[in-house]
Design a protein around this motif. Structure first.
Motif, PDB file in Angstrom:
ATOM      1  N   VAL A 229       0.854  -1.178   0.000  1.00 12.67           N
ATOM      2  CA  VAL A 229       0.000   0.000   0.000  1.00 12.67           C
ATOM      3  C   VAL A 229       0.894   1.233   0.000  1.00 12.67           C
ATOM      4  N   ASN A 230       0.963   1.890  -1.152  1.00 10.30           N
ATOM      5  CA  ASN A 230       1.774   3.100  -1.286  1.00 10.30           C
ATOM      6  C   ASN A 230       0.953   4.294  -0.808  1.00 10.30           C
TER       7      ASN A 230
ATOM      8  N   THR B 223       7.887   9.130  -6.489  1.00  9.10           N
ATOM      9  CA  THR B 223       9.108   8.336  -6.638  1.00  9.10           C
ATOM     10  C   THR B 223       9.194   7.226  -5.598  1.00  9.10           C
ATOM     11  N   THR B 224       8.769   7.495  -4.369  1.00  5.27           N
ATOM     12  CA  THR B 224       8.799   6.454  -3.337  1.00  5.27           C
ATOM     13  C   THR B 224       7.952   5.260  -3.749  1.00  5.27           C
ATOM     14  N   ALA B 225       6.749   5.535  -4.248  1.00  7.35           N
ATOM     15  CA  ALA B 225       5.863   4.453  -4.683  1.00  7.35           C
ATOM     16  C   ALA B 225       6.457   3.687  -5.858  1.00  7.35           C
TER      17      ALA B 225
ATOM     18  N   PHE C 290      -2.207   2.189  -4.701  1.00 10.32           N
ATOM     19  CA  PHE C 290      -1.613   3.519  -4.710  1.00 10.32           C
ATOM     20  C   PHE C 290      -2.650   4.500  -4.173  1.00 10.32           C
ATOM     21  N   VAL C 291      -2.370   5.090  -3.013  1.00 11.26           N
ATOM     22  CA  VAL C 291      -3.322   6.036  -2.432  1.00 11.26           C
ATOM     23  C   VAL C 291      -3.102   7.391  -3.097  1.00 11.26           C
ATOM     24  N   SER C 292      -3.951   7.671  -4.064  1.00 13.44           N
ATOM     25  CA  SER C 292      -3.904   8.927  -4.801  1.00 13.44           C
ATOM     26  C   SER C 292      -4.819   9.931  -4.092  1.00 13.44           C
TER      27      SER C 292
ATOM     28  N   LYS D 214      -0.453  13.605  -7.478  1.00 14.11           N
ATOM     29  CA  LYS D 214      -1.435  12.543  -7.301  1.00 14.11           C
ATOM     30  C   LYS D 214      -1.957  12.042  -8.643  1.00 14.11           C
ATOM     31  N   ALA D 215      -2.012  12.929  -9.640  1.00 13.19           N
ATOM     32  CA  ALA D 215      -2.361  12.489 -10.993  1.00 13.19           C
ATOM     33  C   ALA D 215      -1.274  11.556 -11.531  1.00 13.19           C
ATOM     34  N   ALA D 216      -0.021  11.898 -11.253  1.00  9.48           N
ATOM     35  CA  ALA D 216       1.084  11.037 -11.676  1.00  9.48           C
ATOM     36  C   ALA D 216       1.016   9.682 -10.977  1.00  9.48           C
ATOM     37  N   LEU D 217       0.626   9.677  -9.713  1.00  7.97           N
ATOM     38  CA  LEU D 217       0.517   8.423  -8.977  1.00  7.97           C
ATOM     39  C   LEU D 217      -0.591   7.554  -9.559  1.00  7.97           C
TER      40      LEU D 217
END
Length: 265
Positions: free
Chosen positions: A87-88, A115-117, A138-140, A158-161
């Motif tokens: 869970v990122n 980057t961490t995710a 991925f928690v966006s 968050k869009a990138a995630l």
């Protein structure tokens, strides 16, 4: 419907408070072995002790490290080489006018939130693929689809995630490993309460009115007309982490109270 995660190992980043803590708690209550993370040993130890005390048997461990750095992520990977569920959740935000955002602001929020995710998923996803089962979450944020003018850099990250989640879903097609983005809206976490308290103080607004004022001015399309509780977000994440969600992948799953106007997921 019963969710059983017995025998599954989960890693939840940024989980000593807020949504991350609620997700870790939910996964552990469903039977998973859960590793929480935070930047300080004291915070991690406090959460591990609290969660294990509430469970029938201890199944929560912790890693103290700054996961936004390569060194911190390496510490987590060394402690938990394999996981069935990642869970990122680690993320930061702050309000700043878009014209005042400098390179350092963009780099910092992107590094922590995206980057961490990417780094941790790069390690754990191939292991899940080799085993034929896994869950990447991925928690966006609803801010990925409803870019907030007061923190554009956060919305962009968050869009990138969300895009990263979709990319992993495509790369893992047909493997038994799913990847999904979960999009919370305003949630009553410790950091959100502190953010609102600052707004109330700076604006001379009574503390008991600031939440409604914030929603009216910044998220007027909300349908629940309140901040969500962390547990409400965690409930969706626990389902997505379970075998019951096996046909759900590549999705942007909204738990944002109806803020986003588009009917698309």
């Amino acid at each position: 419907m019963q969710i059983n995660l017995e025998g599954k190992r989960a890693v939840v980043t940024g989980s000593t408070a807020g949504i991350g803590f609620a997700i870790a708690k939910g996964l552990a209550e469903a039977g998973a072995q859960v590793t929480v993370s935070g930047r300080t040993q004291a915070a991690v130890d406090k959460v591990v002790a609290a969660l294990n005390a509430a469970l029938p048997s201890p199944r929560v461990t912790g890693v103290a490290a700054d996961l936004s750095t390569a060194e911190g992520s390496a510490t987590m990977i060394a402690a938990v080489p394999e996981a069935d569920i990642l869970v990122n959740n680690l993320g930061i935000y702050d309000a700043k006018p878009v014209f005042d955002l400098e390179d350092a602001d963009w780099e910092h929020v992107f590094n922590v939130n995206v980057t961490t995710a990417a780094r941790l998923s790069r390690h754990y996803a191939p292991i899940m693929k080799a085993k034929g089962w896994g869950r990447l979450i991925f928690v966006s944020s609803e801010s990925a689809q409803n870019i907030p003018v007061e923190m554009v850099h956060y919305g962009v990250s968050k869009a990138a995630l969300q895009a990263l989640s979709r990319g992993y879903a495509k790369a893992l097609a047909g493997t038994g490993v799913t990847a999904n983005a979960v999009l919370p809206g305003p949630t009553r976490t410790e950091s959100a309460r502190a953010f609102l308290a600052d707004l109330a103080r700076d604006g001379g607004i009574p503390a008991d009115q600031i939440e409604a004022r914030f929603l009216a001015e910044n998220r007027p399309s909300t349908l629940i007309r309140r901040f969500a509780e962390p547990e409400e977000v965690a409930n969706l994440c626990v389902y997505v982490a379970s075998p019951l969600s096996s046909a759900t992948t590549g999705a942007a799953l909204r738990v944002e109270g109806g803020i986003v106007e588009s009917p698309a997921g």
